[in-house]
Design a protein around this motif. Structure first.
Motif, PDB file in Angstrom:
ATOM      1  N   SER A   5       0.824  -1.207   0.000  1.00 21.97           N
ATOM      2  CA  SER A   5       0.000   0.000   0.000  1.00 21.97           C
ATOM      3  C   SER A   5       0.857   1.255   0.000  1.00 21.97           C
ATOM      4  O   SER A   5       0.558   2.238  -0.699  1.00 21.97           O
ATOM      5  CB  SER A   5      -0.941  -0.007   1.204  1.00 21.97           C
ATOM      6  N   VAL A  58       0.975   4.121  -3.010  1.00 21.45           N
ATOM      7  CA  VAL A  58       0.722   5.530  -2.724  1.00 21.45           C
ATOM      8  C   VAL A  58       1.894   6.387  -3.185  1.00 21.45           C
ATOM      9  O   VAL A  58       1.704   7.448  -3.815  1.00 21.45           O
ATOM     10  CB  VAL A  58       0.458   5.735  -1.220  1.00 21.45           C
ATOM     11  N   ARG A  78       1.935   6.543  -7.094  1.00 21.52           N
ATOM     12  CA  ARG A  78       0.870   7.373  -7.635  1.00 21.52           C
ATOM     13  C   ARG A  78       1.085   8.853  -7.319  1.00 21.52           C
ATOM     14  O   ARG A  78       0.774   9.737  -8.128  1.00 21.52           O
ATOM     15  CB  ARG A  78      -0.480   6.919  -7.067  1.00 21.52           C
ATOM     16  N   THR A  79       1.634   9.133  -6.136  1.00 24.59           N
ATOM     17  CA  THR A  79       1.874  10.519  -5.759  1.00 24.59           C
ATOM     18  C   THR A  79       2.935  11.148  -6.651  1.00 24.59           C
ATOM     19  O   THR A  79       2.781  12.275  -7.136  1.00 24.59           O
ATOM     20  CB  THR A  79       2.305  10.603  -4.292  1.00 24.59           C
ATOM     21  N   GLY A 130      -5.996  15.095  -4.012  1.00 23.07           N
ATOM     22  CA  GLY A 130      -5.978  13.642  -4.146  1.00 23.07           C
ATOM     23  C   GLY A 130      -4.703  13.030  -3.591  1.00 23.07           C
ATOM     24  O   GLY A 130      -4.722  11.957  -2.971  1.00 23.07           O
ATOM     25  N   ARG A 138      -4.471  10.234  -0.549  1.00 18.53           N
ATOM     26  CA  ARG A 138      -3.775   8.948  -0.654  1.00 18.53           C
ATOM     27  C   ARG A 138      -2.779   8.784   0.493  1.00 18.53           C
ATOM     28  O   ARG A 138      -2.679   7.717   1.096  1.00 18.53           O
ATOM     29  CB  ARG A 138      -3.028   8.861  -1.987  1.00 18.53           C
ATOM     30  N   GLN A 180      -3.935   7.704   3.926  1.00 26.00           N
ATOM     31  CA  GLN A 180      -4.259   6.287   4.078  1.00 26.00           C
ATOM     32  C   GLN A 180      -3.097   5.482   4.642  1.00 26.00           C
ATOM     33  O   GLN A 180      -3.309   4.428   5.245  1.00 26.00           O
ATOM     34  CB  GLN A 180      -4.679   5.705   2.720  1.00 26.00           C
TER      35      GLN A 180
END
Length: 351
Positions: free
Chosen positions: A265, A269, A272-273, A323, A327, A330
């Motif tokens: 996870s 993250v 994607r970041t 966004g 993320r 989380q």
């Protein structure tokens, strides 16, 4: 961003043709008064493009305003050619401008007028045109064919962009539908069974726990099956290198400290970041380079994306930054922004 690069390329071409025409005019063997008059008119022609024509090019306004620009350009170009035939060289910049501010069919007539102007003025002055009439007609035909080709390329690029946007939208809808079906067929059905079992007597509790464990495994499997494709079969470091190498800007990537394994996870993250941060750099910053540093220490891992662009300014945070923060929350991470000599996006995730 791509459109901006293309426009800059055209601006450079226009500047080169204008400067070349000025040099040719100033070294002409005509009188000093004629040379200065022609040079001054060419300068006015350049100012006319900067003040009026450039807006039409940027906006893509293919309408009657293109004729206004063409008329203004002709008013400065024609007398410049009368004073010095070398001003004809400016046509290499003026003809493409006509096709950029007028539809293809409309641009033909102004192009003919511009190309034939030096021929007609030379003939009226009682001299033999330096460019044969047949060559002038050939230039007109080539200009129209070139304009048609460029128009077709622009149309195809627009259609390709619209198709890609449609494909992306359909892909998102299909992914949502698949997730809905998977959740309905596994988690929802399982949790329904749990509720039914718990509504019964105590002996069913153990069976409810077993069903819950099975659905937890199903949930983890669903998440794993939708991990970002760049991470499939590779480390986070390798995925980041591939991601950064695909950016259309000069870029560097460094890893500082001893690499520590991260949870899936956290890797998702971080990837994607960084992907979103690089996308913002390319689309909004106007930067000429971008540097990414991944650092491992005792407390966690951090990733910094720094560029030499215009920074964040006073603009409110957009959907992309919000966004990114969502993320990171989380996995207990944080996001920091700074605009010191460019822009910096710092992402920190605890171990």
């Amino acid at each position: 961003m791509e459109q901006r690069r293309q426009l800059i390329t055209w601006y450079v071409l226009f500047a080169i043709t204008q400067v070349t025409a000025l040099v040719l005019v100033l070294i002409d063997n005509s009188t000093l008064a004629d040379r200065l008059s022609a040079a001054g008119l060419l300068c006015l022609n350049g100012v006319w493009f900067v003040l009026y024509g450039r807006r039409l090019v940027v906006r893509g306004d293919d309408d009657w305003r293109g004729f206004v620009y063409a008329a203004g350009s002709l008013v400065t170009f024609a007398p410049a050619v009368w004073f010095s035939g070398n001003a004809t060289f400016a046509l290499f910049g003026l003809v493409p401008q006509i096709y950029m501010v007028l539809p293809l069919g409309w641009a033909f007539v102004p192009t003919v007028v511009f190309v034939l102007t030096p021929q007609v003025l030379t003939w009226l002055a009682g001299n033999e045109p330096s460019l044969p009439w047949a060559a002038a007609l050939l230039i007109i035909g080539f200009s129209q064919a070139f304009g048609w080709a460029i128009t077709r390329i622009v149309q195809q690029n627009q259609q390709r962009g619209e198709l890609l946007e449609r494909i992306e939208a359909l892909t998102i809808e299909a992914e949502r539908a698949r997730w809905s079906a998977d959740i309905h067929d596994t988690l929802a059905q399982g949790f329904t069974s749990i509720i039914t079992l718990l509504q019964g007597a105590q002996p069913n509790v153990e069976l409810a726990l077993q069903t819950a464990r099975e659905n937890l495994r199903e949930a983890r499997a669903l998440v794993a099956s939708n991990a970002p494709s760049p991470l499939d079969g590779s480390t986070l470091e390798d995925a980041l290198r591939r991601l950064i190498s695909g950016v259309a800007l000069p870029s560097t990537f460094r890893v500082i400290g001893d690499v520590v394994p991260l949870t899936t996870s956290a890797e998702v993250v971080l990837l994607r970041t960084v992907q979103e941060a690089l996308n913002n750099v390319v689309r909004h910053s106007g930067a000429t380079r971008v540097d990414v540093v991944m650092r491992f220490d005792e407390d966690g891992v951090s990733l910094e994306v720094r560029d030499d662009g215009r920074g964040f300014g006073d603009a409110p945070e957009g959907f992309g930054l919000r966004g990114m923060r969502a993320r990171l929350e989380q996995v207990g991470g944080t996001l920091s922004l700074s605009s010191d000599e460019g822009a910096s996006v710092l992402v920190e995730v605890p171990l």
